[in-house]
Design an enzyme around this catalytic site. Structure first.
Site, PDB file in Angstrom:
ATOM      1  N   LYS A  97      -0.685  -1.254  -4.570  1.00 23.73           N
ATOM      2  CA  LYS A  97      -1.857  -0.404  -4.665  1.00 23.73           C
ATOM      3  C   LYS A  97      -0.990   1.032  -4.785  1.00 23.73           C
ATOM      4  O   LYS A  97      -0.569   1.536  -3.638  1.00 23.73           O
ATOM      5  CB  LYS A  97      -2.588  -0.365  -3.351  1.00 23.73           C
ATOM      6  CG  LYS A  97      -3.845   0.786  -3.339  1.00 23.73           C
ATOM      7  CD  LYS A  97      -4.790   0.550  -2.108  1.00 23.73           C
ATOM      8  CE  LYS A  97      -5.884   1.478  -2.028  1.00 23.73           C
ATOM      9  NZ  LYS A  97      -5.277   2.769  -1.549  1.00 23.73           N
ATOM     10  N   TYR A 105       0.908  -1.185  -0.140  1.00 26.15           N
ATOM     11  CA  TYR A 105      -0.061  -0.107  -0.015  1.00 26.15           C
ATOM     12  C   TYR A 105       0.731   1.248   0.220  1.00 26.15           C
ATOM     13  O   TYR A 105       1.325   1.659   0.928  1.00 26.15           O
ATOM     14  CB  TYR A 105      -0.766  -0.032   1.349  1.00 26.15           C
ATOM     15  CG  TYR A 105      -1.733   1.099   1.417  1.00 26.15           C
ATOM     16  CD1 TYR A 105      -2.228   1.912   0.174  1.00 26.15           C
ATOM     17  CD2 TYR A 105      -2.461   1.272   2.326  1.00 26.15           C
ATOM     18  CE1 TYR A 105      -3.115   3.013   0.566  1.00 26.15           C
ATOM     19  CE2 TYR A 105      -3.587   2.220   2.666  1.00 26.15           C
ATOM     20  CZ  TYR A 105      -3.824   3.033   1.537  1.00 26.15           C
ATOM     21  OH  TYR A 105      -4.929   4.010   1.785  1.00 26.15           O
TER      22      TYR A 105
END
Length: 300
Positions: A163, A135
């Protein structure tokens, strides 16, 4: 992994002022996402305010969401924590309960080096036993994953996806192409930052990790499916219709806006965890007006 493609919808985690999960409201959100046939649910992401919740409440939220999804929709769950050992335990909890993957950010108070982040992620992937999605959220963590670090992490067993932020809209194509060249085949490359996500999906991103998808999944699914089908014009048309929402996200933050949307759509009444304050009546009126300007059938 097939579930790390398409639309990953990120709902809020309704809770009271003591941080106790409103399980009825959470189940209602999960039911809505399953009915819309999102590709995965991103539970306890930044929109799900994971960092404000105890380990016990995180377990409870995941257990309730998994039960409501009933195996119909895979759940990617936030496992980020300040300490590596805490993140490992959260990943182990998520694996034991049945989550499909863990979403891990470089959360820290003390600024971290690339080597520290590499070790943190490697240990969580190895000892947590859960597939891990990197992330990259520099707006919150103030840590940015360099191409070199992403390339190193993508070779670690158990780290399966990333991501990415899309704040630099003019660099989306080159960023995706560069990342494709340094990660193994099958490594999923996804995007967040809703107002630029359509262009990222058109450019070939695998997954849209979406805040709006957690509250208005139908229109976000249509954007994703159009992008996947190569119909860029339709994806951009749908995205343009959401401009009033994107403008509000930029002005007030997506987190604050989706709490108001959840109330306006009669899904649940909840406030973000303190010290984050609910929006003012004036701001809420702007959100009402934005909803009224959306095409028929979008806000449901």
């Amino acid at each position: 992994m097939a579930f790390l493609s398409g639309l990953s919808a990120f709902p809020i985690t309704p809770s009271d002022r003591d941080g106790r999960i409103d399980t009825k409201a959470l189940r209602k959100l999960v039911t809505r996402l399953c009915a819309a046939k999102v590709d995965s649910i991103g539970l306890l992401g930044s929109t799900g305010t994971y960092i404000y919740l105890t380990r016990e409440e995180r377990r409870r939220a995941l257990a309730e969401a998994l039960d409501e999804a009933g195996g119909q929709t895979p759940i990617v769950v936030g496992v980020g924590a300040l300490r590596t050992d805490e993140a490992v335990r959260l990943a182990q909890d998520a694996k034991a309960l049945g989550a499909a993957a863990g979403l891990l950010a470089a959360v820290s108070y003390t600024p971290l080096t690339d080597d520290e982040v590499f070790e943190h992620f490697s240990v969580v992937a190895r000892e947590g036993g859960l597939p891990i999605v990197i992330y990259d959220n520099p707006g919150t963590t103030h840590f940015h994953f360099t191409p070199t670090l992403v390339g190193r992490l993508a070779k670690v067993p158990g780290i399966v996806a990333i991501k990415n932020p899309t704040d630099k809209s003019d660099a989306i194509d080159s960023h995706l192409a560069g990342q494709r060249s340094i990660v193994p085949e099958g490594f999923s490359i996804g995007c967040s930052g809703d107002w630029n996500a359509t262009e990222a999906m058109i450019a070939g991103a695998d997954t849209w990790y979406s805040v709006l998808g957690g509250i208005l999944p139908e229109v976000c699914i249509k954007i994703v499916r159009s992008s996947q089908a190569g119909d860029a014009a339709e994806a951009r048309r749908l995205d343009a219709a959401l401009t009033p929402i994107w403008d509000l996200f930029k002005q007030f933050s997506s987190l604050r806006v989706v709490y108001v949307l959840a109330e306006l759509l009669d899904i649940c009444r909840a406030e973000p965890p303190r010290p984050v304050l609910p929006l003012s009546a004036v701001a809420k009126r702007q959100i009402v007006e934005a909803l009224e300007r959306l095409p028929a059938g979008t806000a449901r």
